[in-house]
Scaffold this active site. Structure first.
Site, PDB file in Angstrom:
ATOM      1  N   ASN A  10       0.876  -1.169   0.000  1.00 38.84           N
ATOM      2  CA  ASN A  10       0.000   0.000   0.000  1.00 38.84           C
ATOM      3  C   ASN A  10       0.918   1.225   0.000  1.00 38.84           C
ATOM      4  O   ASN A  10       1.489   1.578   1.030  1.00 38.84           O
ATOM      5  CB  ASN A  10      -0.896  -0.020   1.247  1.00 38.84           C
ATOM      6  CG  ASN A  10      -1.725   1.241   1.373  1.00 38.84           C
ATOM      7  OD1 ASN A  10      -1.755   2.077   0.464  1.00 38.84           O
ATOM      8  ND2 ASN A  10      -2.408   1.397   2.499  1.00 38.84           N
ATOM      9  N   LYS A  12       0.169   4.229  -0.277  1.00 40.26           N
ATOM     10  CA  LYS A  12      -0.450   5.434   0.292  1.00 40.26           C
ATOM     11  C   LYS A  12      -0.191   6.626  -0.639  1.00 40.26           C
ATOM     12  O   LYS A  12      -0.243   6.461  -1.851  1.00 40.26           O
ATOM     13  CB  LYS A  12       0.057   5.650   1.725  1.00 40.26           C
ATOM     14  CG  LYS A  12      -0.152   4.385   2.578  1.00 40.26           C
ATOM     15  CD  LYS A  12       0.033   4.576   4.037  1.00 40.26           C
ATOM     16  CE  LYS A  12      -0.229   3.254   4.760  1.00 40.26           C
ATOM     17  NZ  LYS A  12      -0.115   3.335   6.187  1.00 40.26           N
ATOM     18  N   HIS A  96      -9.528   1.198   4.957  1.00 43.90           N
ATOM     19  CA  HIS A  96      -8.229   1.392   5.608  1.00 43.90           C
ATOM     20  C   HIS A  96      -8.402   2.359   6.778  1.00 43.90           C
ATOM     21  O   HIS A  96      -9.206   3.293   6.703  1.00 43.90           O
ATOM     22  CB  HIS A  96      -7.217   1.945   4.596  1.00 43.90           C
ATOM     23  CG  HIS A  96      -5.826   1.928   5.154  1.00 43.90           C
ATOM     24  ND1 HIS A  96      -5.367   2.911   5.980  1.00 43.90           N
ATOM     25  CD2 HIS A  96      -4.826   1.017   5.044  1.00 43.90           C
ATOM     26  CE1 HIS A  96      -4.123   2.611   6.349  1.00 43.90           C
ATOM     27  NE2 HIS A  96      -3.771   1.466   5.789  1.00 43.90           N
ATOM     28  N   GLU A  98      -6.752   4.781   7.734  1.00 45.05           N
ATOM     29  CA  GLU A  98      -6.584   6.205   7.398  1.00 45.05           C
ATOM     30  C   GLU A  98      -7.847   6.755   6.734  1.00 45.05           C
ATOM     31  O   GLU A  98      -8.186   7.928   6.898  1.00 45.05           O
ATOM     32  CB  GLU A  98      -5.331   6.381   6.518  1.00 45.05           C
ATOM     33  CG  GLU A  98      -4.072   6.237   7.361  1.00 45.05           C
ATOM     34  CD  GLU A  98      -2.898   5.574   6.682  1.00 45.05           C
ATOM     35  OE1 GLU A  98      -2.857   5.527   5.438  1.00 45.05           O
ATOM     36  OE2 GLU A  98      -2.017   5.075   7.411  1.00 45.05           O
ATOM     37  N   GLU A 168      -5.348  -4.749  10.592  1.00 51.97           N
ATOM     38  CA  GLU A 168      -4.356  -3.691  10.776  1.00 51.97           C
ATOM     39  C   GLU A 168      -4.682  -2.907  12.043  1.00 51.97           C
ATOM     40  O   GLU A 168      -5.506  -1.974  12.003  1.00 51.97           O
ATOM     41  CB  GLU A 168      -4.370  -2.733   9.574  1.00 51.97           C
ATOM     42  CG  GLU A 168      -3.988  -3.385   8.266  1.00 51.97           C
ATOM     43  CD  GLU A 168      -3.368  -2.378   7.288  1.00 51.97           C
ATOM     44  OE1 GLU A 168      -2.327  -2.684   6.737  1.00 51.97           O
ATOM     45  OE2 GLU A 168      -3.930  -1.281   7.116  1.00 51.97           O
ATOM     46  N   GLY A 174       2.459   2.579  10.790  1.00 49.85           N
ATOM     47  CA  GLY A 174       3.398   3.691  10.608  1.00 49.85           C
ATOM     48  C   GLY A 174       4.081   4.122  11.894  1.00 49.85           C
ATOM     49  O   GLY A 174       4.696   5.179  11.943  1.00 49.85           O
ATOM     50  N   SER A 214       3.462  -1.883  10.468  1.00 47.99           N
ATOM     51  CA  SER A 214       4.904  -1.911  10.732  1.00 47.99           C
ATOM     52  C   SER A 214       5.549  -3.246  10.351  1.00 47.99           C
ATOM     53  O   SER A 214       6.465  -3.717  11.035  1.00 47.99           O
ATOM     54  CB  SER A 214       5.201  -1.536  12.192  1.00 47.99           C
ATOM     55  OG  SER A 214       4.785  -0.196  12.442  1.00 47.99           O
TER      56      SER A 214
END
Ligand code: 13P
Length: 250
Positions: A10, A12, A96, A98, A168, A174, A214
């Protein structure tokens, strides 16, 4: 049952078209020896065309990071499932964290997107996972089950077998703080049990469940060694082709 591993990048909001093309040109020849797993790249929208061109004659799979649920219309700034199919995408990441927590997407809209994706023959990579405060309040299982129940509502059985779910945990994304292999495995067992209870054993055995958060070359194998973890959804460490290839060839 042995499911085919899926290693997904991904990207991003990273890379230019030339960086994307260089990445694929470097990755593709290295993948020719690796035949027992799937490799998926999910670039940002403007790079999808370029990655598709660059991946011709390779086994690299292509996905988007989001989409809207309508086919077309007055939805400024949005991208439809038909557009993604037109660009030869096979997958689309949905829900996701985010999207959920930075852009305020609800379980309901994620579900509409999942249904629209399936209708357009796109395979959703449905992301679920708890936030740190939810984990601290022992709500992890509740959050995951609720996101799955709402996100997968109405998805026909015929589409469940190819569906991908990614666990996730939000606090692991991150941050460099990856989930322990035991935590990842427990969540993935829970997800498979949910699919079992809703759709039966055959589909629970087929669905692929990934861990994300991560993941790095140094910890990739420890996740892949866990029974039930079928692959990884990788953000930061997927941007560098050497690092990504190390994880693909774990
Ligand atoms: P990182 O690998 O950068 O933690 O991101 C994970 C992720 O969000 C993949 O979708």
């Amino acid at each position: 049952m042995k499911r085919r591993a899926l290693i997904a990048a991904n990207w991003k909001m990273h890379k230019t078209s030339s960086e994307a093309k260089t990445f694929v040109a470097s990755l593709a020849p290295r993948l020719t020896q690796i035949k027992d797993r799937d490799v998926l790249l999910c670039p940002p929208f403007p790079l999808i065309f370029h990655v598709d061109e660059a991946r011709k004659d390779t086994n690299i799979l292509l996905g988007a990071q989001n989409m809207y649920f309508e086919e077309k219309g007055a939805f400024t700034g949005e991208v439809s499932p038909i557009m993604l199919r037109d660009l030869h995408c096979e997958f689309v990441i949905l829900g996701h964290s985010e999207r959920r927590w930075v852009f305020g997407e609800s379980d309901e809209s994620i579900n509409k997107k999942a249904l629209a994706a399936v209708n357009s023959n796109l395979i959703p990579v449905l992301c679920v996972g708890e936030k740190l405060e939810e984990r601290e309040k022992n709500q992890t299982e509740h959050v995951i089950l609720n996101q799955l129940d709402k996100g997968m509502s109405g998805i026909p059985e015929s589409a469940v077998s190819s569906l991908v779910v990614a666990y996730e945990p939000v606090w692991a994304i991150g941050t460099g703080k990856n989930a322990s292999t035991a935590d990842a495995k427990n969540a993935i067992v829970l997800i498979r049990e949910f699919v079992h209870s809703k759709f039966g054993n055959a589909l629970a055995e087929k669905i692929r469940i990934l861990y994300g958060g991560s993941v790095k070359p140094e910890n990739m194998k420890s996740y892949m060694d866990q029974e039930g973890i079928d692959g990884a959804l990788i953000g930061g460490a997927s941007l560098d082709v050497d690092s990504f290839f190390k994880m693909v060839s774990y």
